[in-house]
Motif scaffolding. Sequence first.
Motif, mmCIF file in Angstrom:
data_model
loop_
_atom_site.group_PDB
_atom_site.id
_atom_site.type_symbol
_atom_site.label_atom_id
_atom_site.label_comp_id
_atom_site.label_asym_id
_atom_site.label_seq_id
_atom_site.Cartn_x
_atom_site.Cartn_y
_atom_site.Cartn_z
ATOM 1 N N PHE A 102 0.885 -0.841 0.181
ATOM 2 C CA PHE A 102 -0.431 0.432 0.005
ATOM 3 C C PHE A 102 0.964 1.631 -0.154
ATOM 4 O O PHE A 102 2.174 0.776 0.318
ATOM 5 C CB PHE A 102 -1.327 0.317 0.837
ATOM 6 N N GLN A 103 0.102 2.787 -0.521
ATOM 7 C CA GLN A 103 0.936 3.369 -0.345
ATOM 8 C C GLN A 103 1.035 3.833 0.701
ATOM 9 O O GLN A 103 2.091 4.945 1.827
ATOM 10 C CB GLN A 103 -0.138 4.226 -1.279
ATOM 11 N N SER A 104 0.651 3.430 2.265
ATOM 12 C CA SER A 104 0.378 3.916 3.225
ATOM 13 C C SER A 104 1.319 3.273 4.374
ATOM 14 O O SER A 104 1.078 2.139 3.406
ATOM 15 C CB SER A 104 -0.917 4.032 4.538
ATOM 16 N N LYS A 105 2.264 4.112 5.015
ATOM 17 C CA LYS A 105 3.171 3.392 5.635
ATOM 18 C C LYS A 105 2.517 2.361 6.764
ATOM 19 O O LYS A 105 3.484 1.375 6.982
ATOM 20 C CB LYS A 105 4.462 4.215 6.124
ATOM 21 N N SER B 108 1.624 -0.476 5.164
ATOM 22 C CA SER B 108 2.305 -1.679 4.465
ATOM 23 C C SER B 108 2.919 -2.549 6.107
ATOM 24 O O SER B 108 3.482 -3.156 4.892
ATOM 25 C CB SER B 108 3.544 -0.634 4.005
ATOM 26 N N ILE B 109 2.741 -1.260 7.327
ATOM 27 C CA ILE B 109 3.687 -2.795 7.512
ATOM 28 C C ILE B 109 3.222 -3.581 8.442
ATOM 29 O O ILE B 109 3.446 -4.411 8.476
ATOM 30 C CB ILE B 109 4.296 -1.444 9.032
ATOM 31 N N ILE B 110 1.420 -2.979 8.383
ATOM 32 C CA ILE B 110 0.724 -4.487 8.836
ATOM 33 C C ILE B 110 0.703 -5.429 7.853
ATOM 34 O O ILE B 110 0.580 -6.564 8.439
ATOM 35 C CB ILE B 110 -1.060 -3.738 8.942
ATOM 36 N N ALA B 111 0.491 -5.552 6.222
ATOM 37 C CA ALA B 111 0.397 -6.007 5.330
ATOM 38 C C ALA B 111 1.507 -7.069 4.797
ATOM 39 O O ALA B 111 1.506 -7.155 4.688
ATOM 40 C CB ALA B 111 0.205 -5.518 4.107
ATOM 41 N N PHE B 112 2.474 -6.450 6.111
ATOM 42 C CA PHE B 112 4.110 -7.461 5.268
ATOM 43 C C PHE B 112 3.949 -8.967 5.758
ATOM 44 O O PHE B 112 3.769 -8.823 6.940
ATOM 45 C CB PHE B 112 5.362 -6.488 6.252
#
Length: 443
Positions: free
Chosen positions: A215-218, A221-225
Amino acid sequence: MEFNLLILIIVLALLFDYINGFHDAANSIATIVATKVLTPFQAVVWAAFFNFLAYWVFGFGVADTVAKTANTSSINLTVILSGLIAAIIWNLITWWKGIPSSSSHTLIGGFAGAAIAHGFRDVTDPEHAGFKIVNWLKAAKEGELLPSGVMMVIIFIIFAPLIGMIISYFISLWMIYSSKKKVLPKVVTVFLMILVIWFLNSVLKFEIDTKDARFQSKFLSIIAFPANIKWLLVGFVFFSLAIFNLFFSSFSTAKAEAVLKKMQLLSSAAFSLGHGGNDSQKVMGIIAAAVAVYIKTNPHVNMSTGWLDLNVILPSEKDGIKIDGSIPAWIPLTCYTVIALGTLSGGWKIVKTMGSKITKVTAFEGVVAESAGALTLFMTEHFKIPVSTTHTITGSIIGVGITKRVSAVRWGVTVNLIWAWVLTIPISGILAALIYSILRFII
């Protein structure tokens, strides 16, 4: 001819994935059906959904381990085909007999057995001939804690159920202790919560490369890694138990049972996620190995043309530099879909064995066993070790049974299961070797 053989292997691999789904459906639904939280139909739909959801959670570490069971530069497609046929036959036999054997070990045993037969008959290179064709044990690479290879899979025939048993035993003691109307159990629970928060903060990755960001949202992106999702799921399972334990002593027996039945939905979902992530990757590994073997004999073929994208690249290392692997998105998506469809098909004979024959299961035992099983699967997947979901949940059920009393576990049934576990790899290997000996003259 070779390309047709490759397509046949992919089709059979997906068939094995489907059989794996209904063969191992009992692993994730047995306790939730035994405690009547869900009907059998509701339970398989629930499990199938989370089997499929695992596609967005897990990476391909286990797939890489399975793909490298045998040296891909020394085998041919007949080896992989023989291993798959043997695995399918043994899975169907054990399903028909209601034996909860390991689909994972069936597949690896079949692959290794056919490879060894090929190594003795058709390989002249002394470095990979005979038993040497199988990757028995490889030292851990930089950044890895455990070695890899078939020996690690064999070792975890013992360790996976043992870990599940130990975790479920201590979760049971923790919950029983928390049911007492004293302050100290709550202090212990709060301390454990602080400890887990510290642990999660140390293992979660907060800086995500742009190429890995979903995601563009940091924050998203952290949650979805993928690696973070696994640890967050571990945290979710733990904190669900911890919050319940903080209030356990204030619940009446009926209230506690009602809450535990609702918690079973969460623990069953977590275990189904682990099942999907662990078992679907094995089929991906077989497909990846087949493509690697095909490319070896057809080095200049374009695998990305036409209707079928098979541009699979296995992770490797050259001159000390790691080369990332890649796999077309349709392969994992199809594998996760097929195992979910297999789970929807059920597997009721094995449900009876897992849900009632090992020990009597209540909502309490169900939550503990499924939580322990899920935590074990998340941990072994993190270390890229293909383990048996069957062994894991069986060990977890035994662990929670022991907390009541040793005699609460029906050890006669358990011993029979252990014999099935021990024999699965050698029988699958011998069967695959015999099939290879026949197919090498036909193909």
